[in-house]
Scaffold this motif. Structure first.
Motif, PDB file in Angstrom:
ATOM      1  N   HIS A  54      11.451   2.784   4.761  1.00  7.68           N
ATOM      2  CA  HIS A  54      11.764   1.492   4.571  1.00  7.68           C
ATOM      3  C   HIS A  54      13.544   1.305   4.549  1.00  7.68           C
ATOM      4  O   HIS A  54      13.858   0.685   5.804  1.00  7.68           O
ATOM      5  N   HIS A  58      13.740   1.275   8.660  1.00 10.48           N
ATOM      6  CA  HIS A  58      13.324  -0.174   8.298  1.00 10.48           C
ATOM      7  C   HIS A  58      11.913  -0.221   9.019  1.00 10.48           C
ATOM      8  O   HIS A  58      11.827  -1.316   9.882  1.00 10.48           O
ATOM      9  N   HIS A  59      10.637   0.345   8.327  1.00 12.68           N
ATOM     10  CA  HIS A  59      10.008   0.250   8.395  1.00 12.68           C
ATOM     11  C   HIS A  59       9.161  -1.108   7.444  1.00 12.68           C
ATOM     12  O   HIS A  59      10.012  -0.942   6.145  1.00 12.68           O
ATOM     13  N   THR A  61       7.282  -2.764   3.909  1.00  8.91           N
ATOM     14  CA  THR A  61       7.283  -2.483   2.633  1.00  8.91           C
ATOM     15  C   THR A  61       6.282  -2.262   2.182  1.00  8.91           C
ATOM     16  O   THR A  61       5.332  -1.778   1.266  1.00  8.91           O
TER      17      THR A  61
END
Length: 464
Positions: A54, A58-59, A61
């Motif tokens: 994450h 930036h995947h 949550t």
């Protein structure tokens, strides 16, 4: 011996149980704590991996929140922090105070590595997020050690139950082994004691206990059988001698009586002398038979009331003493008792009183006293006759050691045999002022016989 065997076996088994149970418990405790810590670290590492996706990639949550919720279901509290210490996400449960976590977060960011700290009843794991050289955050997981402590308590409780059951089994085993070995030995000891007390037909059981004890019992029975055969043989010899000697002597004396009735004066005088020698020989035979019986007899001690016995013997000998004009007196402490064979003390006193009356001239005195001295019962038979020299006293208790006119020299030998066979002692002393004193020492009545044993009820001091 039974107690020593039981305690030895119990101590050995207890040592074995301690050496087996305690190391096992410590090993299991270490394994449980290690497994608990590794599980917490693995959970924290999984959350850190999801948090890295994450923060760095930036995947969404979702994966991170799912793992946080799963840790909450496992009774753990987890949170994700960035490098500034700001909370990114956390499970909805109570975390340790920030003041306790902040130093740990800074330490992990400064030196990126997993840190595990236990404080009180909680285990806290801090895992760096991201690359080892450039962490982007920290995952902190706090898990209560209560379940672990509960499992450890249950484990130690189970081991304690197993150890206690082992000790109970050890007690039963040790007591059973001790009785298996000790009971036959006690039976052999009891049989030996009864054999020593005169029960010649006593035998020990041979089918119990270890092989060594069985052999001991068989050997004892062989010895007891031979002892019984020897004693019975001696008694048979005594009976045969009594029959074979007394009858011819009586017949010879009767023939001499018949011859002296019709003999001339000078021949009659010679026959009277022969009759006196035959009478002396008869007394000698009787004395030898009495000694043989005393030596072959095995006394069975009982409690003997000496105060009553002395009074009885004085009453029996008073007519003889009065006929010889000798004063016969006695004094004995009331209730005085000794431990001796039934009838032995009577025979001893009869021999001593007879010897004293023969030695004391008319107008003399014979005194019997019964007292106690330490752990010994003491009887004194004192006279004021001519006494004995020191050399005569030394040989008085041997057969024919001290002969008085008309005597066979066997009375004191009988006295010595009867007293020593009952565990006592006898000696001769000078009477103050002149005379001879025979001192008898007998064992007191054992306590287990109680006050009510003995010869009759208590009586007061008697002086005759």
């Amino acid at each position: 011996m039974t107690r020593r065997i039981a305690l030895s076996v119990l101590a050995l088994i207890t040592a074995l149980l301690v050496l087996a149970v305690v190391p096992l418990g410590l090993l299991m405790t270490h394994h449980e704590r290690t497994s608990f810590r590794q599980t917490a670290e693995a959970t924290a590492t999984a959350i850190a991996s999801a948090a890295e996706e994450h923060l760095s990639d930036h995947h969404p949550t979702a994966a991170m929140l799912r793992l946080l919720d799963k840790s909450r279901q496992q009774n753990s509290c987890a949170a994700v922090y960035d490098t500034s210490g700001r909370t990114i996400a956390k499970a909805s449960c109570g975390m340790p105070p920030s003041a306790d976590i902040t130093p740990q977060i800074k330490a992990v960011l400064t030196h990126p590595e997993t840190r595990t700290v236990q404080s009180g009843d909680r285990l806290t794991v801090a895992v760096p997020i991201g690359e080892t050289g450039h962490p982007v955050g920290v995952t902190v997981l706090s898990r209560s050690t209560g379940p672990l402590d509960g499992r450890l308590a249950a484990m130690w409780g189970g081991l304690a139950v197993i150890g206690g059951a082992g000790l109970v089994a050890a007690v039963l085993l040790s007591v059973g082994l001790a009785r298996w070995v000790g009971r036959p030995l006690r039976e052999v000891d009891a049989a030996a004691q009864r054999l020593g007390e005169g029960a010649l037909d006593e035998r020990a059981p041979v089918g119990r206990g270890p092989q060594e004890v069985r052999r001991l019992a068989a050997t004892f029975n062989t010895m007891a059988g031979r002892t019984q055969a020897l004693v019975h043989g001696h008694r048979a010899v005594v009976a045969d001698v009594s029959h074979q000697l007394r009858t011819p002597l009586a017949a010879l004396r009767l023939r001499l009586d018949l011859l002296s009735a019709d003999a001339e004066a000078d021949v009659a005088a010679e026959l009277v002398g022969a009759q006196e020698e035959i009478a002396r020989l008869s007394r000698l035979v009787d004395g030898l038979l009495a000694v043989a019986r005393a030596e072959n007899a095995v006394p069975r001690p009982v409690a003997v009331r000496l105060d009553q016995l002395i009074a009885e013997r004085v009453a029996a000998w008073e007519p003889v003493a009065a006929e010889r004009e000798v004063a016969l007196v006695a004094s004995c402490r009331a209730g005085l008792s000794a431990y001796a064979g039934d009838g032995d003390v009577e025979q001893v006193l009869d021999n001593l009183v007879a010897n004293a009356l023969d030695a004391v001239p008319a107008g003399g005195r014979v005194r019997i006293e019964g007292t106690t001295a330490q752990d010994t019962v003491r009887i004194r038979v004192a006279d004021n006759g001519p006494g004995m020299t020191a050399e005569a006293r030394e040989s008085a208790f041997r057969r024919f050691g001290a002969t008085s006119p008309g005597g066979a020299g066997l009375g004191l030998a009988i006295v010595h045999r009867l007293i020593t066979a009952n565990g006592g002692a006898v000696r001769l002393e000078d009477t103050p002022g002149g005379g001879l004193t025979a001192v008898l020492e007998l064992p007191p009545v054992p306590r287990e016989h109680g006050r009510n044993h003995g010869r009759g009820a208590a009586a007061g001091d008697r002086t005759t």
